[in-house]
Design a protein around this motif. Structure first.
Motif, PDB file in Angstrom:
ATOM      1  N   GLN A  92       6.071  -4.325 -13.002  1.00 30.45           N
ATOM      2  CA  GLN A  92       5.050  -3.959 -12.030  1.00 30.45           C
ATOM      3  C   GLN A  92       4.961  -2.438 -11.873  1.00 30.45           C
ATOM      4  N   VAL A  95       3.238  -0.960 -14.934  1.00 33.45           N
ATOM      5  CA  VAL A  95       1.787  -1.141 -14.907  1.00 33.45           C
ATOM      6  C   VAL A  95       1.145  -0.176 -13.919  1.00 33.45           C
ATOM      7  N   ARG A  96       1.775  -0.012 -12.769  1.00 31.71           N
ATOM      8  CA  ARG A  96       1.236   0.906 -11.766  1.00 31.71           C
ATOM      9  C   ARG A  96       1.216   2.339 -12.280  1.00 31.71           C
ATOM     10  N   VAL A 111      -1.172  -5.423  -8.022  1.00 28.23           N
ATOM     11  CA  VAL A 111      -0.524  -5.865  -9.258  1.00 28.23           C
ATOM     12  C   VAL A 111       0.569  -6.875  -8.927  1.00 28.23           C
ATOM     13  N   CYS A 113       3.335  -9.435 -11.091  1.00 22.14           N
ATOM     14  CA  CYS A 113       3.876  -9.733 -12.417  1.00 22.14           C
ATOM     15  C   CYS A 113       4.802 -10.936 -12.350  1.00 22.14           C
ATOM     16  N   VAL A 118       0.548 -10.548 -15.997  1.00 21.14           N
ATOM     17  CA  VAL A 118       0.144  -9.572 -14.979  1.00 21.14           C
ATOM     18  C   VAL A 118      -1.174 -10.018 -14.361  1.00 21.14           C
ATOM     19  N   LEU A 120      -4.142  -8.905 -11.847  1.00 22.98           N
ATOM     20  CA  LEU A 120      -4.774  -7.767 -11.200  1.00 22.98           C
ATOM     21  C   LEU A 120      -5.811  -8.262 -10.204  1.00 22.98           C
ATOM     22  N   VAL A 136      -4.067  -1.904 -19.409  1.00 25.21           N
ATOM     23  CA  VAL A 136      -2.936  -2.708 -18.949  1.00 25.21           C
ATOM     24  C   VAL A 136      -2.446  -3.633 -20.064  1.00 25.21           C
TER      25      VAL A 136
END
Length: 262
Positions: A92, A95-96, A111, A113, A118, A120, A136
């Motif tokens: 997470q 991804v952020r 987000v 996970c 993932v 969104l 992503v």
């Protein structure tokens, strides 16, 4: 005391003191004018309060941006060191960290996970959605992306889409982009100040060049647009304010100087 070895330094010092004294006298006359001084001081006080709040808000954004980047770098480094399947929290954060380069309003995107999947959700601008999803999907250890985001053609009245950088996100290196994030802006501004201080302390020609370069970096950090674009907009604004035709009242009728007649 007069320096006989370097009279030019004495002259420069006297000129600097004179300019400083003139600026202080002009500022005092402006602020303490008997007629308009009170109004001018009130305006200056309001401007100072406003700039202080803007500076505090900028530093808060820079701190949040720096924390998010640090967590993202930590997550990536941890994954490379340990290897294997990473936990959901680490994925997470990773991804952020990428969302900061993919969306102009990453905080508006939620987000979640779970074992490489993932999800969104939240709000995203319509012209950024494709780039967000594609970016992503390229994140390491992401197996599949579930899109549940609400798209909007513009920010409108959506709270999460207010403010932020009004730019189209890019995957370029931060300092090659037209718009810089708060943390890189702060670093660049600090570096510009350091260059100005080092150049001012130096007594060689290279010091002046270093100070000029630092001033350019500082200006780029403050205005947050390419300097060429900033100078062009400033020139256009000044050109629009210039009168194109002067009309004077002379003997009861309009009079134009001959130099302005067509």
């Amino acid at each position: 005391m007069w320096n006989q070895r370097n009279p030019g330094a004495n002259l420069a010092g006297y000129v600097g003191v004179g300019i400083t004294s003139a600026l202080l006298a002009a500022s005092a006359a402006y602020a303490f004018d008997p007629r308009s001084g009170r109004r001018r001081r009130a305006l200056l006080r309001d401007q100072f309060t406003r700039r202080t709040h803007e500076a505090q808000e900028f530093f808060d954004k820079a701190a949040r941006d720096a924390r998010q980047r640090a967590r993202g770098l930590y997550a990536v480094s941890r994954s490379k060191l340990h290897g294997g399947q990473i936990d959901n929290d680490t994925l997470q954060e990773r991804v952020r960290a990428h969302l900061g380069r993919l969306s102009s309003h990453p905080s508006a995107i939620e987000v979640t996970c779970s074992d490489g999947y993932v999800r969104l959700s939240g709000d995203v601008l319509e012209h950024e959605k494709h780039q967000v999803l594609a970016g992503v999907k390229k994140v390491s250890d992401v197996h599949q992306v579930l899109d549940e985001m609400r798209t909007h053609p513009d920010a409108g009245t959506i709270p999460g889409l207010q403010g932020g950088s009004e730019r189209r996100p890019s995957a370029q290196f931060e300092y090659l982009q037209d718009n810089w994030s708060p943390a890189p802006r702060f670093i660049a501004g600090f570096a510009g100040l350091a260059m100005i201080a080092a150049g001012a302390a130096s007594r060689v020609a290279a010091g002046s060049a270093l100070a000029a370069a630092g001033a350019a970096v500082l200006a780029r950090s403050v205005c947050n647009v390419p300097l060429s674009q900033f100078l062009r907009k400033s020139a256009d604004s000044a050109r629009q304010k210039l009168p194109t035709r002067q009309t004077f009242i002379h003997t009861g009728r309009a009079y134009e100087p001959s130099a302005l007649r067509h």
